[in-house]
Motif scaffolding. Structure first.
Motif, PDB file in Angstrom:
ATOM      1  N   PHE A  20       0.735  -1.245  -0.082  1.00  0.00           N
ATOM      2  CA  PHE A  20       0.164   0.165  -0.025  1.00  0.00           C
ATOM      3  C   PHE A  20       0.872   1.281   0.002  1.00  0.00           C
ATOM      4  O   PHE A  20       0.588   2.359  -0.671  1.00  0.00           O
ATOM      5  CB  PHE A  20      -0.808   0.003   1.438  1.00  0.00           C
TER       6      PHE A  20
ATOM      7  N   LEU B 288      -4.990   0.412  -3.580  1.00  0.00           N
ATOM      8  CA  LEU B 288      -5.936  -0.167  -3.043  1.00  0.00           C
ATOM      9  C   LEU B 288      -5.875  -1.573  -2.611  1.00  0.00           C
ATOM     10  O   LEU B 288      -6.276  -2.086  -1.538  1.00  0.00           O
ATOM     11  CB  LEU B 288      -7.138   0.172  -3.971  1.00  0.00           C
TER      12      LEU B 288
ATOM     13  N   ILE C 276     -11.153   0.081  -9.909  1.00  0.00           N
ATOM     14  CA  ILE C 276     -11.118   0.457  -8.297  1.00  0.00           C
ATOM     15  C   ILE C 276     -12.044  -0.786  -7.690  1.00  0.00           C
ATOM     16  O   ILE C 276     -11.649  -1.322  -6.681  1.00  0.00           O
ATOM     17  CB  ILE C 276     -11.768   1.559  -8.052  1.00  0.00           C
TER      18      ILE C 276
ATOM     19  N   ILE D 228     -10.262  -3.360  -4.846  1.00  0.00           N
ATOM     20  CA  ILE D 228     -10.626  -3.535  -3.713  1.00  0.00           C
ATOM     21  C   ILE D 228     -10.832  -5.311  -3.296  1.00  0.00           C
ATOM     22  O   ILE D 228     -10.510  -5.618  -2.164  1.00  0.00           O
ATOM     23  CB  ILE D 228     -11.991  -2.739  -3.244  1.00  0.00           C
TER      24      ILE D 228
END
Length: 412
Positions: free
Chosen positions: A156, A264, A314, A318
């Protein structure tokens, strides 16, 4: 699903050891998870093709896998801190040499062999084994989750950091900067000194030689199934780590979404890893692993078949982040349950070798098939099929210690 024993309220977590190991995992996994961001600028500067870069990253993953059981066995016998110190120094040297790589052989040696061996010496097999020796069996899965989450945090943090460094200083100087960061690992290794004969759980260790441990493990059906399933994890995550930024560019998604996506994945990987540690402590680890692999296949299938937009990137990041390294705590937990902690570095390292063979193939096939076919689609769909295979092989694994004479059964 079977219920596990509740965590003892009286036992205190060895937080100095846990925090030091977590920081080492963060640093170890940070740069290698950001290698995908170096691919295009490096190729633009050197004129190499994606097969060349993909092979270097494949060599890195294979060296990681081959080194992990060796370094795990060394840590079991000679001490974790020594192995981690070697890891930090070799990592720094590998990244520094990679910054000067203007020949393919230097790239393969530095970014491939040296970085791969450094990660093998400083990754989960070494760190989680040290955790296992110093926490109770009831705390083990949660401690594994913390260590795995720290590696996720490295991903991250280093995704935006590496992109920012490359934009500001170029890919070569960015590698030098990250090499300097790796010199913190030997200092962080100090609290993790000790070997398999030390720690609060040492008296529970089953007394056997490394050779006896290997014979026992390779004669155990559950261990072999676990090892074959972990191959799939390596294939899936290494392919995405190395090729996802380039894939997004190929389908016309703005480059900034590659940074967002990898960040993410890293952020939700932290959540997924911690959750996996908690879930694995309470419910069936083999069933949990089967569901993780099946969910990955579903996620990739949906991403490929539905319209590919920044929003879908996105959402995919996730979901994959939640599933990314969530396999590690239950996988290492199963090895510890089956065989105890005395040779966990060795036996867990061998399971991870299978993971890294999968990583080698995922990274190498991604680059090779792209150059041959002009698309990553074949590798994506192969990963989907492997996810289904992994779900199937984890289902019959039994979560119990290996059968041993009662007189020498480990008291875990």
């Amino acid at each position: 699903m079977s219920q596990a024993a509740p965590v003892s309220a009286r036992a205190t977590m060895p937080w100095l050891i846990i925090c030091a190991g977590a920081l080492v995992a963060l640093l170890t996994f940070g740069p290698r998870s950001a290698m995908g961001f170096f691919q295009l600028p490096m190729l633009a500067d050197t004129g190499w093709d994606r097969t060349t870069f993909g092979l270097a990253m494949a060599i890195q993953n294979l060296a990681w896998g081959l080194g992990q059981p060796v370094f795990g066995a060394i840590a079991d016998k000679w001490g974790t801190a020594r192995v981690l110190t070697f890891s930090g120094l070799l990592y720094a040297a590998g990244l520094a040499l990679m910054s000067t790589a203007h020949s393919e052989s230097i790239l393969y040696l530095s970014g491939g062999v040296m970085v791969g061996l450094a990660v093998g010496a400083g990754s989960f097999g070494t760190i989680l084994s040290a955790f296992a020796r110093n926490v109770t069996p009831e705390q083990r899965s949660f401690a594994f989750g913390i260590g795995t989450a720290a590696g996720s945090a490295g991903m991250f943090l280093f995704a935006p950091l590496s992109q920012a460094l490359i934009s500001t200083y170029g890919w070569s100087d960015s590698l030098v900067i990250m090499a300097v960061m790796m010199l913190a690992i030997p200092l962080l290794a100090i609290p993790l000194r000790g070997n398999s004969s030390s720690g609060t759980q040492s008296q529970a260790a089953f007394k056997q030689t490394a050779g006896e441990a290997l014979r026992e493990a390779f004669g155990h059906k559950g261990y072999l199934l676990l090892t074959s399933g972990f191959f799939v994890c390596g294939f899936q995550v290494a392919f995405i780590t190395a090729h996802f930024p380039a894939y997004l560019r190929d389908i016309g998604i703005d480059a900034r979404y590659a940074v967002i996506a990898m960040a993410l994945i890293g952020f939700f990987n932290v959540i997924g890893s911690l959750s996996a540690g908690v879930i694995g402590q309470r419910y069936s680890k083999p069933y949990f692993l089967a569901y993780i692999y099946l969910a990955r296949s579903v996620a990739v299938t949906a991403f490929l078949l539905l319209p590919q937009t920044p929003l879908s990137v996105i959402i995919f990041a996730i979901v994959m982040g939640l599933l990314w390294l969530s396999t590690v705590p239950p996988t290492n937990g199963l090895v510890a349950i089956m065989f105890g902690t005395r040779h966990l570095g060795l036996l867990g390292g061998l399971v991870f070798l299978s993971h890294q063979v999968g990583s080698f193939l995922g990274v190498w096939m991604g680059g090779t098939l792209y150059d041959q076919l002009g698309s990553y689609d074949t590798v994506w769909w192969f990963g989907v099929a492997l996810g289904v295979f992994a779900a199937i092989v984890h289902w019959p694994i039994q979560e119990k210690p290996v059968d041993r004479p009662v007189a020498i059964q480990p008291a875990e």
